[in-house]
Design an enzyme around this catalytic site. Structure first.
Site, mmCIF file in Angstrom:
data_model
loop_
_atom_site.group_PDB
_atom_site.id
_atom_site.type_symbol
_atom_site.label_atom_id
_atom_site.label_comp_id
_atom_site.label_asym_id
_atom_site.label_seq_id
_atom_site.Cartn_x
_atom_site.Cartn_y
_atom_site.Cartn_z
ATOM 1 N N ARG A 52 23.974 46.504 20.611
ATOM 2 C CA ARG A 52 24.599 45.900 19.430
ATOM 3 C C ARG A 52 24.341 46.737 18.171
ATOM 4 N NH1 ARG A 52 23.108 39.800 17.987
ATOM 5 N NH2 ARG A 52 21.186 40.780 17.301
ATOM 6 N N LYS A 151 26.109 43.625 12.403
ATOM 7 C CA LYS A 151 24.857 43.114 11.843
ATOM 8 C C LYS A 151 24.451 44.068 10.722
ATOM 9 C CE LYS A 151 20.541 41.065 13.472
ATOM 10 N NZ LYS A 151 20.627 39.825 12.724
ATOM 11 N N GLU A 184 29.052 29.680 12.475
ATOM 12 C CA GLU A 184 27.645 29.795 12.877
ATOM 13 C C GLU A 184 26.771 29.377 11.711
ATOM 14 O OE1 GLU A 184 26.560 33.934 13.511
ATOM 15 O OE2 GLU A 184 27.937 34.587 11.953
HETATM 16 N N1 PMP Z 1 24.080 34.794 13.492
HETATM 17 C C1 PMP Z 1 23.575 35.489 12.458
HETATM 18 C C2 PMP Z 1 24.341 35.542 11.187
HETATM 19 C C3 PMP Z 1 22.358 36.159 12.585
HETATM 20 O O1 PMP Z 1 21.850 36.850 11.581
HETATM 21 C C4 PMP Z 1 21.649 36.078 13.822
HETATM 22 C C5 PMP Z 1 20.362 36.816 14.006
HETATM 23 N N2 PMP Z 1 19.328 36.321 13.219
HETATM 24 C C6 PMP Z 1 22.199 35.305 14.851
HETATM 25 C C7 PMP Z 1 23.436 34.702 14.655
HETATM 26 C C8 PMP Z 1 21.506 35.175 16.172
HETATM 27 O O2 PMP Z 1 21.558 36.381 16.869
HETATM 28 P P1 PMP Z 1 20.407 36.816 17.885
HETATM 29 O O3 PMP Z 1 20.285 35.735 18.882
HETATM 30 O O4 PMP Z 1 20.904 38.080 18.457
HETATM 31 O O5 PMP Z 1 19.166 36.992 17.079
#
Ligand code: PMP
Length: 285
Positions: A52, A151, A184
């Site tokens: 990612r 990200k 989200e």
């Molecule tokens: N959505 C956002 C906006 C995030 O920043 C994150 C990570 N903190 C997630 C979802 C969750 O992703 P992950 O499970 O890969 O940490």
């Protein structure tokens, strides 16, 4: 032991770990990052995080000066040098040092930074009681403006929503997308349970493709819990039987109130409990 931060191939002390005020990561949020967890010395889903990271970088035309294998080694070495078994690792790639103009091509070279630390996003009691959430007025970035799948180092969109949640006395905020559908939370993905089926918005809703989200989907499959990616509205949240969030730092955390509505019975639901237990088994906690 004094923590050691990896900066461009060197390990330096926390005190010496500094970046230039001319770094475009600082000036413009021009860069990408990953948050990764280790449990008992083992890094959870390292390959998925590295993949990612490189996808985010590619999308913003940032060339990471390490191969994916070298990055994997640097992350493992950072963990080893810091001697922490249970840790939170932050991998940051900035566009590098430039001048006071936007052009990314006038920067010297991208910087690679790896911090090994610890994190506790929420107090332990909230994993038993559940979080209180609100839906935010601030919508998630329009995917055509800045894809939430990147990200990036620019979290202002999420921070503005987080401020709303804190102002409202809630612990987290749910962000809708530009179409008014559930996207989200500010730093986590969201799941609900309705009539025994686990539901989460599809990535096309404009969300980060969470690594923990993928783990939970896999665990649900193994436990034969019916699962669907589905477009969700505020109403779906209000009538959900269960709700929980997933993220590397937060892990799997239940939510028991949304915009003043009690979720289900107000207690952590059975499917949420089952998935939390399965997640702990997976991480070896
Ligand atoms: N959505 C956002 C906006 C995030 O920043 C994150 C990570 N903190 C997630 C979802 C969750 O992703 P992950 O499970 O890969 O940490």
């Amino acid at each position: 032991m004094e923590p050691k931060v990896y900066i461009d191939g060197q390990f330096v002390s926390k005190k010496e770990a500094k970046v230039s005020v001319f770094d475009h990561g600082f000036l413009y949020g021009d860069g990408v990052f990953e948050g990764i967890r280790s449990y008992k010395g083992k890094i959870l889903e390292l390959d998925a995080h590295v993949r990612r990271l490189y996808e985010s970088a590619k999308s913003i035309r940032l060339e990471i000066p390490l191969t994916q294998e070298q990055m994997t080694d640097a992350i493992k070495e950072s963990l080893r040098i810091n001697g922490l078994n249970d840790s939170y690792l932050r991998v940051i790639i900035t566009r590098g040092v430039g001048y006071l103009g936007l052009s990314p091509w006038k920067t010297s070279h991208p910087s690679v930074i790896i911090i090994v630390d610890q994190i506790e996003l929420y107090p332990a009691e909230l994993y038993q009681k559940g979080l209180e959430l609100i839906t935010c007025a601030t919508i998630r970035n329009h995917p055509a403006a800045l894809s939430p799948r990147i990200k990036s180092l620019n979290y202002l969109n999420n921070i503005l929503a987080k401020i709303e949640a804190i102002d409202a006395g809630a612990q987290e905020g749910i962000m809708m997308n530009h179409e008014g559908h559930v996207a989200e939370c500010t730093g986590d993905n969201i799941f609900i349970v309705r009539s025994g089926t686990l539901l989460t918005p599809p990535t096309s809703a404009g969300i980060l493709e969470g690594v923990t989200r993928d783990i939970v989907i896999e665990l649900a499959g193994k436990a034969n819990i019916p699962f669907k990616e589905e477009t969700l509205t505020r109403h779906d949240l209000f009538v959900a039987d269960e709700c929980f969030l997933t993220g590397t730092a937060a892990e799997v955390i239940p939510a028991t109130k949304i915009d003043g509505r009690v979720v289900g019975t107000g207690q952590v639901g059975p499917i949420t409990r089952q998935l939390i237990d399965a997640f702990h088994k997976r991480t070896g906690r």
